[in-house]
Write a protein that holds these residues in place. Structure first.
Motif, PDB file in Angstrom:
ATOM      1  N   VAL A   1       0.667  -1.285   0.193  1.00 44.68           N
ATOM      2  CA  VAL A   1       0.088   0.321  -0.437  1.00 44.68           C
ATOM      3  C   VAL A   1       1.466   1.266   0.143  1.00 44.68           C
ATOM      4  O   VAL A   1       2.351   1.465   0.453  1.00 44.68           O
ATOM      5  N   ILE A   2       0.692   2.260  -0.647  1.00 41.29           N
ATOM      6  CA  ILE A   2       0.967   3.547  -0.451  1.00 41.29           C
ATOM      7  C   ILE A   2       0.213   4.703  -0.537  1.00 41.29           C
ATOM      8  O   ILE A   2      -0.560   4.877  -0.669  1.00 41.29           O
ATOM      9  N   PHE A   3       1.195   5.691   0.595  1.00 38.84           N
ATOM     10  CA  PHE A   3       0.212   6.229   1.444  1.00 38.84           C
ATOM     11  C   PHE A   3       0.939   7.520   0.233  1.00 38.84           C
ATOM     12  O   PHE A   3       2.123   7.740   0.295  1.00 38.84           O
ATOM     13  N   PHE A   4      -0.150   8.963   0.361  1.00 42.69           N
ATOM     14  CA  PHE A   4       0.212  10.172  -0.371  1.00 42.69           C
ATOM     15  C   PHE A   4      -0.818  11.322  -0.123  1.00 42.69           C
ATOM     16  O   PHE A   4      -2.073  11.124  -0.270  1.00 42.69           O
ATOM     17  N   ILE A   5      -0.204  12.803   1.197  1.00 48.85           N
ATOM     18  CA  ILE A   5      -0.556  13.313   1.287  1.00 48.85           C
ATOM     19  C   ILE A   5      -0.015  14.397   0.053  1.00 48.85           C
ATOM     20  O   ILE A   5       0.526  15.001   0.117  1.00 48.85           O
ATOM     21  N   THR A   6      -0.909  15.276  -0.406  1.00 51.81           N
ATOM     22  CA  THR A   6      -0.993  16.235  -1.409  1.00 51.81           C
ATOM     23  C   THR A   6      -1.909  17.278  -0.770  1.00 51.81           C
ATOM     24  O   THR A   6      -2.998  17.675  -0.482  1.00 51.81           O
ATOM     25  N   GLU A   7      -1.532  18.530  -0.997  1.00 52.01           N
ATOM     26  CA  GLU A   7      -1.884  18.997  -1.637  1.00 52.01           C
ATOM     27  C   GLU A   7      -2.251  19.736  -3.368  1.00 52.01           C
ATOM     28  O   GLU A   7      -1.880  19.803  -4.447  1.00 52.01           O
ATOM     29  N   GLU A   8      -4.626  20.141  -3.485  1.00 48.29           N
ATOM     30  CA  GLU A   8      -4.829  19.603  -4.230  1.00 48.29           C
ATOM     31  C   GLU A   8      -5.211  21.668  -4.930  1.00 48.29           C
ATOM     32  O   GLU A   8      -5.813  22.260  -4.777  1.00 48.29           O
ATOM     33  N   ASP A   9      -4.881  21.914  -6.961  1.00 49.09           N
ATOM     34  CA  ASP A   9      -5.195  22.771  -7.521  1.00 49.09           C
ATOM     35  C   ASP A   9      -5.904  22.588  -8.036  1.00 49.09           C
ATOM     36  O   ASP A   9      -6.104  21.440  -9.684  1.00 49.09           O
ATOM     37  N   VAL A  10      -7.523  22.513  -8.359  1.00 48.98           N
ATOM     38  CA  VAL A  10      -8.285  23.057  -9.191  1.00 48.98           C
ATOM     39  C   VAL A  10      -8.120  23.467  -9.844  1.00 48.98           C
ATOM     40  O   VAL A  10      -8.798  24.438  -9.937  1.00 48.98           O
TER      41      VAL A  10
END
Length: 227
Positions: free
Chosen positions: A98-107
């Motif tokens: 399993v890979i976890f990836f926490i991001t800032e989202e730009d729509v």
């Protein structure tokens, strides 16, 4: 918005249907009770002839969102997660992969501009729909550092995507190194809309996805468990 991605491979001895159904219930039913999440979406991968090999490396992607990186990182210590979710994970997930990836989202396109699509397409809102067709791309560390281009919004519109976002690693969470350079998300209301959009301008589709270089790209039915 902070978007938490968890890329989930199924346990090798579990068939696809059992994986997806167990993830929906009981796992998803328990998961939507966790406090602090703004939204909770499950992306259930399925094969398409519009993508090539490697699209099924992961069977699904969990996508909760949060107000802050701190809230996202605290998910794994939340008592309801520890008591209910964590014990359930090994029943259907291949946990070591399993890979976890926490991001800032730009729509970059929340909905198409007037005139770009039909009036009824402009009324479609991913936040108000229980399911959507969701293309997800995760750019590997040895992918193209310039995976985001100035014409990305236009390319997405040319293939009929009604919403388009890019995600960059949260420096606050991944200060010691993120698993990916970033992620791209595109949404369509139906599978037919996705197929027709890609077929109408395959060059735009290939250009948009190809600029990532080495990446994991998949198509999913995204199911919304929490607005």
């Amino acid at each position: 918005m902070i978007r938490f991605f968890a890329l989930l491979p199924r346990r090798p001895d579990i068939d696809r249907q059992r994986f997806h159904d167990h993830w929906r219930h009981p796992h998803g039913t328990m998961g939507r009770q966790i406090p602090g999440m703004l939204t909770y979406v499950q992306g259930h991968q399925f094969d398409t002839d519009r993508l090539g090999p490697g699209q099924d490396n992961y069977d699904g992607v969990a996508m909760p969102s949060f107000d802050s990186p701190k809230d996202a990182a605290a998910l794994v210590d939340e008592p309801l997660f520890v008591e209910n979710i964590r014990p359930d994970e090994p029943l259907f997930q291949d946990l070591p992969n399993v890979i976890f990836f926490i991001t800032e989202e730009d729509v970059i396109v929340s909905r198409p501009p007037i005139g770009a699509v039909s009036a009824v397409d402009r009324q479609w809102d991913v936040l108000e729909r229980p399911t959507s067709i969701h293309l997800l791309q995760f750019v590997h560390l040895d992918g193209n550092p310039d995976w985001v281009g100035t014409d990305d919004a236009e390319l997405g519109l040319r293939i009929g995507a009604l919403r388009h976002a890019v995600n960059r690693p949260s420096a606050e969470v991944h200060s010691d190194g993120a698993p990916f350079l970033g992620a791209r998300q595109l949404w369509w209301p139906t599978l037919t809309a996705f197929q027709d959009g890609v077929d109408a301008d395959r060059a735009a589709f290939d250009q948009l996805l190809g600029q990532a270089g080495h990446a994991v790209t998949m198509l999913a039915v995204s199911e919304r468990f929490l607005r």
